[in-house]
Design an enzyme around this catalytic site. Structure first.
Site, PDB file in Angstrom:
ATOM      1  N   LYS A 146      16.820  68.852 -11.419  1.00  0.00           N
ATOM      2  CA  LYS A 146      17.458  68.387 -10.484  1.00  0.00           C
ATOM      3  C   LYS A 146      17.675  69.318  -9.571  1.00  0.00           C
ATOM      4  CE  LYS A 146      20.840  65.404 -13.160  1.00  0.00           C
ATOM      5  NZ  LYS A 146      20.130  64.111 -12.723  1.00  0.00           N
TER       6      LYS A 146
ATOM      7  N   GLY B   6      26.524  56.615 -17.202  1.00  0.00           N
ATOM      8  CA  GLY B   6      27.642  56.021 -18.059  1.00  0.00           C
ATOM      9  C   GLY B   6      26.986  55.346 -19.214  1.00  0.00           C
TER      10      GLY B   6
ATOM     11  N   GLY C 119      22.552  60.538 -19.897  1.00  0.00           N
ATOM     12  CA  GLY C 119      22.815  61.827 -19.460  1.00  0.00           C
ATOM     13  C   GLY C 119      23.383  62.483 -20.710  1.00  0.00           C
TER      14      GLY C 119
END
Length: 295
Positions: free
Chosen positions: A82, A215, A236
């Site tokens: 990222k 989520g 994640g």
């Protein structure tokens, strides 16, 4: 010497190779190996998973290159990392390190509130988050090779990912049924390239893969997002914040592949232990909503 960059076709083709798979967040080589052995098609190297980034607060930046390098050396599957929205140098550093994809991510604190990165200045393909067709089209217009729903990262709550995927799919259907003279007005309203909307009208889909993220915490969550039209899923915090990461990882991979086999998903969901502790998105203050970062 002329600058060499990857073409959109090549970079989009690389992203297509991940279709139908699961991409997992990892913070070290051990987790990366668990993800690879479980069947992940790629891993996302971070210093902290989104739930820990959320809990820590402050400014979240690109991971220490040592972490990324450790993961790169540990696995044979593609490695993503990222960079902050608009942070050209973080992205250039990741490209120089040899990562396979860069995620210009709202999980990190944005570096630029006006400009996203021009992804066509890079050889490495980019993945970007989107809440609707407008955001997706603008990122693709900048050169993104993969789109993912933003969801609400680090919550273990799938409601926002569902909202974003349903909205995007509904808007794609609307564009597909527009007359060609309506497309220019729609392009103006979305701030998106006309040619991109024309492609959507003609094909009924985005020109890049569209994954679900934000989520996803259980095998059933992953299967739900595939049922809603996702091309694959990012997980994640959901795996390594669970009671049994190895078992959760394998179960989520299998549920993503066999998302219409409900008896199989039931078996996969047995005796997994507790999923990550979730957060009710409705309780988040506006400043805590990562999905609102970017435009």
């Amino acid at each position: 010497m002329e600058k060499v960059v990857g073409t959109d076709r090549v970079k989009q083709g690389m992203a297509q190779m991940q279709k139908g798979g699961v991409i997992m967040d990892v913070i070290n080589a051990e987790q990366a190996k668990i993800a690879e052995e479980a069947g992940a098609v790629a891993v996302m190297a971070l210093e902290r998973v989104p739930s820990d980034i959320r809990a820590a607060g402050g400014v979240a930046r690109m991971a220490d290159p040592t972490v990324t390098e450790e993961v790169l050396n540990a696995v044979s599957i593609p490695v993503m990392a990222k960079a902050r929205i608009g942070h050209i140098v973080e992205a250039k550093v990741l490209e120089a390190m040899g990562v396979d994809y860069i995620d210009e991510s709202e999980v990190l604190t944005p570096a630029d509130e006006v400009y996203h990165l021009n992804k066509r200045d890079f050889t490495v393909p980019f993945v970007c988050g989107a809440r609707d067709l407008g955001e997706a089209a603008r990122r693709i217009g900048e050169g993104a090779s993969m789109i993912r729903t933003k969801g609400e990262p680090g919550t273990g709550n799938i409601v926002e990912a569902v909202r974003h995927m349903r909205k995007m799919q509904a808007q794609i259907k609307q564009v597909a049924h527009m007359s060609t003279d309506e497309l220019m007005t729609e392009a103006k309203q979305l701030g998106a390239p006309y040619e991109l909307l024309l492609h959507i009208k003609e094909t009924g889909q985005l020109p890049v893969v569209n994954f679900a993220a934000g989520g996803i915490a259980t095998p059933a969550d992953a299967a739900l997002m595939m049922h809603l039209g996702a091309d694959g899923v990012f997980v994640g915090s959901g795996i390594f914040k669970s009671d049994n990461p190895e078992k959760f990882a394998r179960a989520i991979v299998e549920a993503t592949t066999h998302y219409t086999d409900y008896e199989r998903i039931a078996e996969l969901s047995k005796n997994l232990g507790s999923a990550m502790k979730g957060i009710d998105v409705a309780t988040l203050a506006p400043a805590e909503r990562m999905q609102d970062r970017g435009w």
